[in-house]
Write a protein that holds these residues in place. Structure first.
Motif, PDB file in Angstrom:
ATOM      1  N   TYR A  26     108.474  52.329  17.967  1.00 54.53           N
ATOM      2  CA  TYR A  26     108.845  51.451  16.875  1.00 54.53           C
ATOM      3  C   TYR A  26     110.103  50.916  17.135  1.00 54.53           C
ATOM      4  O   TYR A  26     110.175  49.493  16.345  1.00 54.53           O
ATOM      5  N   GLN A  66     105.426  42.044  15.707  1.00 48.60           N
ATOM      6  CA  GLN A  66     104.465  42.303  14.344  1.00 48.60           C
ATOM      7  C   GLN A  66     103.018  41.876  14.517  1.00 48.60           C
ATOM      8  O   GLN A  66     102.766  41.054  15.510  1.00 48.60           O
ATOM      9  N   TYR A  67     102.415  42.767  14.414  1.00 44.09           N
ATOM     10  CA  TYR A  67     100.787  42.515  14.392  1.00 44.09           C
ATOM     11  C   TYR A  67      99.997  42.289  13.046  1.00 44.09           C
ATOM     12  O   TYR A  67     100.209  43.054  12.171  1.00 44.09           O
ATOM     13  N   ASP A 157      99.391  43.075   7.501  1.00 49.02           N
ATOM     14  CA  ASP A 157     100.268  43.589   8.440  1.00 49.02           C
ATOM     15  C   ASP A 157      99.855  44.966   9.083  1.00 49.02           C
ATOM     16  O   ASP A 157      99.737  45.939   8.270  1.00 49.02           O
ATOM     17  N   THR A 159     101.152  46.294  11.905  1.00 47.45           N
ATOM     18  CA  THR A 159     102.138  46.840  12.782  1.00 47.45           C
ATOM     19  C   THR A 159     102.472  48.317  12.984  1.00 47.45           C
ATOM     20  O   THR A 159     102.397  48.844  13.823  1.00 47.45           O
ATOM     21  N   ILE A 163     101.147  50.734  16.115  1.00 45.54           N
ATOM     22  CA  ILE A 163     102.293  51.375  16.629  1.00 45.54           C
ATOM     23  C   ILE A 163     102.067  52.912  16.706  1.00 45.54           C
ATOM     24  O   ILE A 163     102.252  53.518  17.484  1.00 45.54           O
TER      25      ILE A 163
END
Length: 300
Positions: A26, A66-67, A157, A159, A163
């Motif tokens: 993270y 960010q994804y 989002d 993210t 992760i």
């Protein structure tokens, strides 16, 4: 017994390592970052949306990644004769870009009449290709005497999900390596070997599942979704514009017969009730009411 204790201790150590790996993931995950071009194009629509609303973009945290998975939809209203050629041109442009850049996931065309038709096209493509496509779609619609009726962009989002999935995958890989080392260094008896191999098979299955999930999530980030809808732009002087009037004249006698039939049906249903009500009124007026009048005392 010592072998089982060692296996349990190894599993506990791997779980602790997984927690540490998740926390570190993270904080920084440079290995998972998508291509810079894709991230720039993916961030552009969101920045434009924020600017359009009069807000300010939130400051980016140093080192944070960010994804974002984007979905776009656009509607076109064009003449009926241009619907199929326009959609086919979009399909050809996607196929020409290649499956690594653009893939057609679904398409359909419905022709209701000579003047009415509709179509839809669903595409998954890189943000660069989609932005180029959307940048020229309005001019393309105007070239065939059509117009763009609607545009929409949504962002999801992913993210945290990416992760977390990556951290779980790394933990399972570490556990797989540790179990393989235990099998090689401490074979133990047959029962312990079978139990360890079952655990290894479970870990391998979990690794395959997490690998597939992670690949699908990254694909959603690297390949945005685009939906294009095509509808007919009606010409006021076309035959289709006068079609409702033609239907009305063509159905004149049918509608007239239906109305007369409704009146006859209503009369047939109400006639018994009319006879009954008439009979009751006749009895009241001819038999009951005169007797009531005769029994009334004369006025003083």
């Amino acid at each position: 017994m010592k072998f089982r204790v060692s296996l349990a201790a190894a599993a506990s150590a791997i779980v602790l390592a997984a927690c540490g790996a998740s926390d570190r993931a993270y904080e920084s995950s440079p290995a998972m970052a998508p291509p810079p071009e894709a991230m720039k194009m993916a961030d552009a629509p969101m920045e434009e949306a924020v600017a359009a609303e009069g807000g300010e973009a939130a400051p980016e945290t140093a080192g944070a990644v960010q994804y974002i998975a984007y979905s776009h939809s656009i509607g076109l209203r064009i003449p009926v004769a241009a619907i199929e050629p326009t959609m086919q041109a979009h399909i050809d442009a996607c196929n020409k870009a290649g499956p690594a850049v653009c893939v057609v996931t679904n398409s359909w065309l419905n022709a209701y009449s000579e003047d009415q038709a509709s179509a839809s096209l669903n595409i998954r493509a890189t943000p660069v290709w989609i932005n180029t496509f959307l940048g020229g779609i309005e001019a393309e619609a105007e070239a065939v005497k059509g117009e763009v009726t609607n545009r929409q962009t949504t962002a999801e989002d992913l993210t945290v999900t990416i992760i977390d999935t990556d951290a779980r995958l790394k933990a399972q890989i570490l556990l797989q390596e540790r179990i393989e080392e235990l099998l090689a260094d401490r074979p133990g008896n047959l029962g312990e070997l079978l139990e360890t191999q079952r655990e290894l098979a479970r870990v391998n299955g979990e690794i395959d599942s997490l690998t597939s999930s992670l690949a699908a999530l990254r694909q959603r980030v690297n390949m945005s979704q685009l939906s294009v809808g095509y509808e007919t732009k009606t010409d006021p002087l076309s035959q289709g514009a006068l079609e409702p009037l033609g239907h009305a004249f063509g159905s004149f006698f049918y509608n007239l017969a239906s109305a007369v039939a409704a009146v006859v049906t209503a009369f047939a249903v109400g006639l018994p009730w009319l006879i009954l009500i008439g009979a009751l009124l006749w009895i009241w007026l001819r038999l009951i009411w005169p007797r009531i009048r005769r029994k009334k005392p004369p006025a003083a």
